[in-house]
Design a protein around this motif. Sequence first.
Motif, PDB file in Angstrom:
ATOM      1  N   VAL A   1       0.873  -1.169   0.000  1.00 16.98           N
ATOM      2  CA  VAL A   1       0.000   0.000   0.000  1.00 16.98           C
ATOM      3  C   VAL A   1       0.907   1.215   0.000  1.00 16.98           C
TER       4      VAL A   1
ATOM      5  N   VAL B   1       1.087   0.920  -5.070  1.00 13.53           N
ATOM      6  CA  VAL B   1       0.004  -0.042  -4.868  1.00 13.53           C
ATOM      7  C   VAL B   1      -0.425  -0.685  -6.183  1.00 13.53           C
ATOM      8  N   PHE B   2      -0.311   0.111  -7.291  1.00 14.07           N
ATOM      9  CA  PHE B   2      -0.749  -0.434  -8.588  1.00 14.07           C
ATOM     10  C   PHE B   2       0.323  -1.264  -9.283  1.00 14.07           C
TER      11      PHE B   2
ATOM     12  N   TYR C   1       0.758  -4.136  -9.091  1.00 11.20           N
ATOM     13  CA  TYR C   1       0.178  -5.419  -9.525  1.00 11.20           C
ATOM     14  C   TYR C   1      -0.357  -5.347 -10.947  1.00 11.20           C
ATOM     15  N   LYS C   2      -0.596  -4.110 -11.435  1.00 12.16           N
ATOM     16  CA  LYS C   2      -1.067  -3.974 -12.824  1.00 12.16           C
ATOM     17  C   LYS C   2       0.091  -3.857 -13.796  1.00 12.16           C
TER      18      LYS C   2
ATOM     19  N   ASP D   1       2.069 -13.114 -12.308  1.00 12.32           N
ATOM     20  CA  ASP D   1       1.084 -13.133 -11.230  1.00 12.32           C
ATOM     21  C   ASP D   1       1.488 -12.156 -10.127  1.00 12.32           C
ATOM     22  N   MET D   2       0.509 -11.421  -9.642  1.00 11.72           N
ATOM     23  CA  MET D   2       0.773 -10.414  -8.613  1.00 11.72           C
ATOM     24  C   MET D   2      -0.298 -10.487  -7.516  1.00 11.72           C
ATOM     25  N   ALA D   3       0.136 -10.229  -6.302  1.00 11.55           N
ATOM     26  CA  ALA D   3      -0.827 -10.091  -5.207  1.00 11.55           C
ATOM     27  C   ALA D   3      -0.678  -8.689  -4.645  1.00 11.55           C
ATOM     28  N   GLN D   4      -1.787  -8.132  -4.239  1.00  8.88           N
ATOM     29  CA  GLN D   4      -1.764  -6.824  -3.588  1.00  8.88           C
ATOM     30  C   GLN D   4      -1.974  -7.088  -2.104  1.00  8.88           C
ATOM     31  N   ALA D   5      -1.100  -6.542  -1.275  1.00  5.06           N
ATOM     32  CA  ALA D   5      -1.156  -6.863   0.162  1.00  5.06           C
ATOM     33  C   ALA D   5      -1.685  -5.690   0.978  1.00  5.06           C
ATOM     34  N   ALA D   6      -2.198  -6.008   2.151  1.00  6.29           N
ATOM     35  CA  ALA D   6      -2.569  -4.959   3.106  1.00  6.29           C
ATOM     36  C   ALA D   6      -1.301  -4.212   3.528  1.00  6.29           C
ATOM     37  N   HIS D   7      -1.497  -3.016   4.073  1.00  6.69           N
ATOM     38  CA  HIS D   7      -0.380  -2.122   4.386  1.00  6.69           C
ATOM     39  C   HIS D   7       0.644  -2.784   5.307  1.00  6.69           C
TER      40      HIS D   7
ATOM     41  N   ARG E   1       2.018  -5.704   5.044  1.00  7.83           N
ATOM     42  CA  ARG E   1       1.950  -7.172   5.204  1.00  7.83           C
ATOM     43  C   ARG E   1       2.568  -7.953   4.051  1.00  7.83           C
TER      44      ARG E   1
ATOM     45  N   VAL F   1       2.440 -12.027   3.178  1.00  7.13           N
ATOM     46  CA  VAL F   1       1.727 -12.552   2.010  1.00  7.13           C
ATOM     47  C   VAL F   1       2.693 -13.339   1.125  1.00  7.13           C
TER      48      VAL F   1
END
Lengths: 359, 179, 249
Positions: free
Chosen positions: C50, C54-55, C57-58, C63-69, C71, C75
Amino acid sequence: MTKVLMKGNEAVAEAAIRSGCRLYFAYPITPQSELIEYMAKMMPKVGGTFLQAESEVAAINMVYGAAGAGRRVMTSSSSPGISLKMEGISYIAGAQLPAVIINVQRGGPGLGDIQPGQSDYFQAVKGGGHGDYHLIVLAPSSVQEFADMAGEAFDLADKYRTAVMILADGMLGQMMEPVEFKPAKTAEEIEALNSQHHDWCICPNVEGPEHHHHEINSLEIDPSVLEQHVYNLYDNYATIEKNELRYESYNVSDDNEILCVAWGTASRIVKSAINELKVEGKSIGMIRPITVWPFPYQEIDAAIGKNVKKVYVFELNMGQMLDDVKIAVNGKVPVDFWGKVGGIVFTPAEIKTKLEECF
Amino acid sequence: MKAEIICAGFGGQGVLTIGKFIAKAGMAEGKHVSWLPSYGPEMRGGTANVSAVVSDEPIASPIVSYPDILVALNQPSLDKFGPTIRPGGVLVVDTGMCPHGLKRDDIQFVAAPFSSIAVEIGSMRVLNMLAIGAVIGRTNIIKYETIEEDLTAFLKAKNPDLLEQNLKAIKRGIEIGKL
Amino acid sequence: MEIIAQRPKALTKLSFTYCPGCLHGVAHRLIAEAVDELGLNDVMTGVAPVGCSVFAYKFFDFDMAQAAHGRAPAVATGIKRARPNMHVFTYQGDGDLAAIGTAEIVHAANRGEHMSVFFVNNAIYGMTGGQMAPTTLPEMKTTTSPYGRKTDDIGFPIRVSELINSLIAPYYIERVSLLTPADIIKAKKAVKKALLYNKEGRGFTFVEFISTCPTNWGIDPLKSREWAKENMLPFFKVGCLRDKGEGVE
């Protein structure tokens, strides 16, 4: 398969492994310690991953990662630890990931105590984390059911791409009862489970479709896209409500003068009282929600027979499921409530006294 | 038949094990059983207790408020649970550990200096087996043979001497229970 | 016609949405080039934080994961344990990694978790609008330290690479700068080394980028690099802190 005498904490762990769970991330907390210890002992024996995380927060985010990678993964904790997991649970819901979370509830709020409680009902079924979402919440009332729910939880999680919580308590975790386990998944079955989500999960390109760019994500910065995403989540929840509702109907008949509603550990004790009063000629029925989300609103309404004077809710909290029962009864008959809190479990004799006062 | 049992004593006296063996034996004999321990800080040397239920019918509540049988291995446990024994119920009590006893005339007493007898047999570790024997001798809720089978499967290969000692303790307990 | 430069395969066709002069694009490109060169495209996965990135992942085309701030390291741990055949990195800023995610980064590093961490340090929170970061320099003004960072009140900046270097398990730790073309070439070597070690399953690798935030520093892009050279590099010294693979073929 023969029966074994086992603690709920250990039985649910064993059943999870048999269901193909090969990843478990958690942090120690009473009264679920036997669960994490069982996993620490058994996971290496089946080639699985046991990892004691640095915190509950880290554990649930490890679950997010492993679920995003399309594998059966579980975490467990007790009330204060579940509070810490709530951020991650909301992300799991937002990213539509299948995962299983066990809450062996204790008395609260705050650090509370370590005795059995049911005061996390609201947290489990009304959100807990931020945002519009639901978990499927299963509430066992025996060690056997606790164990059986592990496999059911994974199946539901995979089927609907949602997190499933098993809402147990310190009594179910600590007590031993005979358990009969379902056969363990074979290597081939586990292999099939590992590849079931290849169309969306994190996995090497060679295992999945030709070339892919899968995103595990709960962020939709465009409000109209987010709105549609939440609508889609709720379409899924509607399907779950239609297909997966479960409850037990106990001694429900037209003769009932009282209809009790109780869940989990509390329901066992209410059953004892109902049985004793039955001998004395008093007819009392009980509905026990097995899924507390989705909740059996119509089924409770339908169980209110023509002679029922009162619906009586018993919980080990200050009246949480009570709200849902009131919605179900919708003013048809009075709804009464009695609960014990702080980790004190009511006795059959106490419930019997409460019910006797109604006649 | 339904027997509700509380076993209580100091942590380390093996009270949880007493309940566990009784529950396991009940299960082996085809009965419904439950075993619910006290847990938490108590397990670190304080008082420990366990509720066990053995029944022909499914067990609705595993919580025992008024036991049919109490095994009390120290005075605090006897003080706490002694008054809750159902009239006509059974108290198995270690007289050496409970100097003040319990004043009731509506229950059966199986009273003996179990700890001293355990040491006589060979080790304090067989105290719990003596207590199980006493329960069997007085109540017949489970059979001696079932426990023997369980212990044999568990100990015969691993530690035959300990098995002998345990079986001896149970038999002695049964004699005391029958007195 | 000979192609002398093109978009790395490991980047999607989307244009970066970063501010003019922002160096996230450079860091992204270095990672993508290294992924291409190491042939990791089919087995790579990244975890976005975050913050401004944050983007991410785009932007990465795997493959990408977006994690909570904060974390992301947890992850990434979950992903790596679930799919050991995949190679995982996290991409994190200073607020994400060095404030809210301190526990996760320290413990992932301490476990020697098989992952690479790319840590972008520009001494400020970008996305939320220029607030004080754990790496904000003494007396530096931000929207939440409007009178300058007071070290007797809020402490000194955290030197994260040095903190990680106090642990036994990590395999490779280097701090690099993105402030000049020459620095970027060195940074590329560090990124590639981290991902090579990752590919070879050697353990935890950590690269810290000294970067800028022209927008929130309120300095134009070129001057921001001068500012960083003068103010950040003396405090955050570039160089390799640890390389257990040195001399290993």
